[in-house]
Design a protein around this motif. Structure first.
Motif, PDB file in Angstrom:
ATOM      1  N   ASN A 177      -1.795   2.772   9.423  1.00 21.76           N
ATOM      2  CA  ASN A 177      -0.243   2.911   9.476  1.00 21.76           C
ATOM      3  C   ASN A 177       0.426   1.998  10.771  1.00 21.76           C
ATOM      4  O   ASN A 177       1.204   1.419  10.551  1.00 21.76           O
ATOM      5  N   SER A 236      -0.009   9.766  -2.286  1.00 13.11           N
ATOM      6  CA  SER A 236      -0.775   9.550  -0.960  1.00 13.11           C
ATOM      7  C   SER A 236      -1.441  10.923  -0.538  1.00 13.11           C
ATOM      8  O   SER A 236      -0.518  11.722  -0.113  1.00 13.11           O
ATOM      9  N   ARG A 274     -15.023   6.558   3.270  1.00 16.60           N
ATOM     10  CA  ARG A 274     -14.578   6.316   4.561  1.00 16.60           C
ATOM     11  C   ARG A 274     -15.394   7.070   5.634  1.00 16.60           C
ATOM     12  O   ARG A 274     -15.687   6.322   6.762  1.00 16.60           O
ATOM     13  N   ASP A 316      -5.808   6.665   8.238  1.00 13.28           N
ATOM     14  CA  ASP A 316      -5.301   5.188   7.841  1.00 13.28           C
ATOM     15  C   ASP A 316      -4.925   4.398   8.916  1.00 13.28           C
ATOM     16  O   ASP A 316      -5.435   4.781  10.025  1.00 13.28           O
ATOM     17  N   ASN A 335       0.289   4.300   0.730  1.00 15.37           N
ATOM     18  CA  ASN A 335      -0.060   5.020   1.813  1.00 15.37           C
ATOM     19  C   ASN A 335       0.866   4.571   3.077  1.00 15.37           C
ATOM     20  O   ASN A 335       1.449   5.322   4.001  1.00 15.37           O
ATOM     21  N   HIS A 336       1.150   3.346   2.969  1.00 16.28           N
ATOM     22  CA  HIS A 336       1.932   3.029   4.160  1.00 16.28           C
ATOM     23  C   HIS A 336       3.330   3.309   3.921  1.00 16.28           C
ATOM     24  O   HIS A 336       4.260   3.548   4.963  1.00 16.28           O
ATOM     25  N   HIS A 363      -1.765  11.394  10.363  1.00 19.36           N
ATOM     26  CA  HIS A 363      -1.930  10.231   9.325  1.00 19.36           C
ATOM     27  C   HIS A 363      -2.767   9.175   9.962  1.00 19.36           C
ATOM     28  O   HIS A 363      -3.659   8.747   9.366  1.00 19.36           O
ATOM     29  N   SER A 364      -2.648   9.163  11.231  1.00 17.98           N
ATOM     30  CA  SER A 364      -3.407   7.852  11.799  1.00 17.98           C
ATOM     31  C   SER A 364      -5.084   8.258  11.707  1.00 17.98           C
ATOM     32  O   SER A 364      -5.867   7.237  12.073  1.00 17.98           O
ATOM     33  N   ASN A 394       1.068  -1.173  -0.031  1.00 21.46           N
ATOM     34  CA  ASN A 394      -0.116  -0.049  -0.125  1.00 21.46           C
ATOM     35  C   ASN A 394       0.907   1.275  -0.139  1.00 21.46           C
ATOM     36  O   ASN A 394       1.693   1.550   0.929  1.00 21.46           O
ATOM     37  N   HIS A 452      -9.472   2.543   8.964  1.00 19.39           N
ATOM     38  CA  HIS A 452      -9.074   3.516   8.321  1.00 19.39           C
ATOM     39  C   HIS A 452      -8.986   4.867   9.072  1.00 19.39           C
ATOM     40  O   HIS A 452      -8.918   6.138   8.728  1.00 19.39           O
ATOM     41  N   ASN A 453      -8.993   4.550  10.233  1.00 16.51           N
ATOM     42  CA  ASN A 453      -8.846   5.736  11.250  1.00 16.51           C
ATOM     43  C   ASN A 453      -8.453   4.718  12.694  1.00 16.51           C
ATOM     44  O   ASN A 453      -9.193   4.119  13.273  1.00 16.51           O
ATOM     45  N   ALA A 501      -3.259  11.359   2.359  1.00 15.42           N
ATOM     46  CA  ALA A 501      -3.238  11.805   3.684  1.00 15.42           C
ATOM     47  C   ALA A 501      -1.659  11.777   4.193  1.00 15.42           C
ATOM     48  O   ALA A 501      -1.052  12.612   4.924  1.00 15.42           O
TER      49      ALA A 501
END
Length: 509
Positions: free
Chosen positions: A472, A293, A363, A470, A228-229, A466-467, A226, A408-409, A295
């Motif tokens: 992470n 990404s 989301r 997503d 985003n990660h 970011h958390s 991913n 995703h949060n 975010a």
């Protein structure tokens, strides 16, 4: 300068040399083991930093198991070394209580309780158990607060591993050289990942390492499935790189730094390290932009804004540093735009959409259903790592997928899995720990501590932002890096002893 301000936590009085004839055989063995253990722990931490992101972010069972075995081995060697020295000593920090509370709460979730007790704490869980139970002696049955205790036990093992990483790092990394070495390992790893990701972006074949197929979909970048990660990893390393540059800069005082002094300074090892770090930071910034990404980019700019605010503060007001920060961001944007203008423009166009983006609406629907889930299990949670099983009970008809591993949060998922108690622990960690770290940073005058500390705090801020968009911190590689940054920040900014000897004057100036 006052010695208190110069030294955070110096090493104890150096032990006798191994070659000293005054040592008894037993003391010689203990000293040799202590030296080997110190080297093993430090190299082990380097291995975690380098290997965990390369193993696809450490998300699969085999890579998680290897990482956990490495962590527990490092902790065992560290503990035995301290026992041989007289007893286990864990540094007191603001985070110790939070780690212990999380572990205790997770343990309570997997302890079997009578159904009557569960009905008092979590009526919804009791109702689910009643629907599943066909035994006539229902009142005598025992269950756990966690809906899936096996998953929660696995999560507890990972939480214990992360807590051990924090305790080992904060207790072991005591000198400036140790801190500088591990910071350089983090920056070098980030640079290598960024370079690999950029090459793969332009010459990849859609497979991990050009070999492994994506069996469950994804949008890979570098070794991460991913993108985003991958961006989450970069957004923690780039601010640390900027902080390292600040820590190694030569302060300008009373106008004595003329053009000749500036020219000579560029030939020093200190300036060379700063130039290498600046170049590496630019490459990482380009990789972050090329991920696309939203975010990640937003979180990175939040960390840059955080650094700019501290640069502008009365304690560290510097036009030179602000100019360096602006130049860094501008050069990164320019280089990324030159490499792939379409990808950069597309990323900013998506950010401009904001709440009009269809994926954002999706989301929001998930977050709303997650809030309902957390509300029904508000005093116990569904159990750590049980979201994938609990969420289908609350999934609304507008949510397209049947199965969601994560919300995703991370904050909403923590509310669903841990209820109000876990949210209270997180609030304690963020408020109490954050205030102490900021106060510790503002008290220090040393260039090294203020620079590295600034980068550490900005990296933590980026991941915390970011958390909210997503998950992470559910990737062990990113979680380990986050915990290491937190441990280094606690080590540098909070821990110090009231008196320093002359031999330790250079530990943390």
């Amino acid at each position: 300068m006052d010695m208190k301000a110069r030294t955070l936590h110096p090493l104890p009085t150096p032990p006798p040399s191994i070659d000293s004839p005054a040592l008894s055989p037993w003391k010689l063995i203990k000293l040799r083991y202590a030296l080997m253990a110190d080297r093993f722990v430090e190299v082990g931490l380097y291995g975690l930093i380098v290997l965990t992101p390369l193993a696809f972010g450490t998300v699969e069972l085999w890579s998680i198991a290897i990482a956990e075995v490495m962590i527990f081995t490092i902790a065992l060697v560290w503990g035995l070394a301290m026992l041989s020295d007289g007893g286990i000593r864990i540094e007191r920090t603001a985070m110790n209580l939070c780690w212990l509370l999380v572990l205790i709460f997770g343990l309570l979730q997997v302890i079997p309780l009578p159904l009557q007790v569960i009905r008092l704490i979590s009526p919804k869980a009791a109702a689910i158990y009643q629907q599943m139970e066909f035994d006539s002696h229902l009142a005598a049955s025992w269950h756990t607060l966690s809906l899936v205790p096996y998953a929660t036990r696995q999560a507890l093992v990972r939480m214990l591993a992360l807590a051990l990483v924090f305790w080992v790092a904060v207790s072991h990394l005591q000198t400036r050289d140790q801190v500088d070495r591990i910071v350089r390992v983090v920056m070098t790893t980030g640079f290598g990942l960024a370079l690999f990701g950029i090459i793969q972006h332009f010459a990849g074949n859609g497979k991990l390492y050009w070999v492994r197929e994506l069996t469950q979909g994804g949008s890979l970048f570098g070794p991460y499935v991913n993108r985003n990660h991958f961006a989450g990893y970069m957004e923690m390393v780039i601010p640390l790189t900027i902080g390292y540059i600040v820590a190694n800069r030569r302060p300008i005082s009373d106008g004595t730094w003329d053009w000749r002094s500036r020219l000579l300074h560029w030939g020093t090892p200190q300036a060379s390290r700063s130039l290498l770090a600046f170049f590496g930071g630019l490459i990482m910034s380009v990789a972050l932009l090329l991920t696309g990404s939203r975010a990640g980019l937003f979180s990175f700019f939040c960390s840059i804004l955080f650094m700019a605010v501290l640069f502008s503060s009365r304690r560290l007001r510097s036009k030179q540093l602000l100019g360096m920060l602006v130049s860094f961001v501008a050069l990164g944007l320019t280089y990324a735009f030159w490499l792939n203008p379409d990808r950069v423009l597309q990323t900013f166009a998506i950010i401009q959409l904001g709440t009009d983006d269809p994926s954002f609406h999706g989301r929001v629907l998930i977050w709303q259903d997650t809030l309902r889930l957390g509300h029904d299990f508000r005093w116990s949670g569904t159990g750590l790592d049980t979201y994938i099983w609990a969420f289908p009970l609350y999934k609304g008809p507008l949510v397209d997928q049947d199965e969601y591993d994560f919300a995703h949060n991370d904050y909403l998922q923590a509310f669903a899995e841990g209820g109000v108690p876990l949210m209270a622990i997180l609030a304690l960690a963020l408020l109490w720990g954050g205030i102490q770290l900021l106060n510790g940073w503002s008290r220090h005058e040393g260039t090294h501590t203020r620079g590295i500390g600034l980068g550490l705090l900005a990296g933590l801020v980026a991941m915390l932002v970011h958390s909210a968009f997503d998950f992470n911190l559910h990737l062990l590689a990113n979680a380990i890096l986050f915990v290491l940054l937190l441990a280094l920040a606690s080590r540098l900014l909070l821990l110090r002893r009231p008196q320093a000897s002359a031999s330790t004057r250079s530990d943390f100036p």
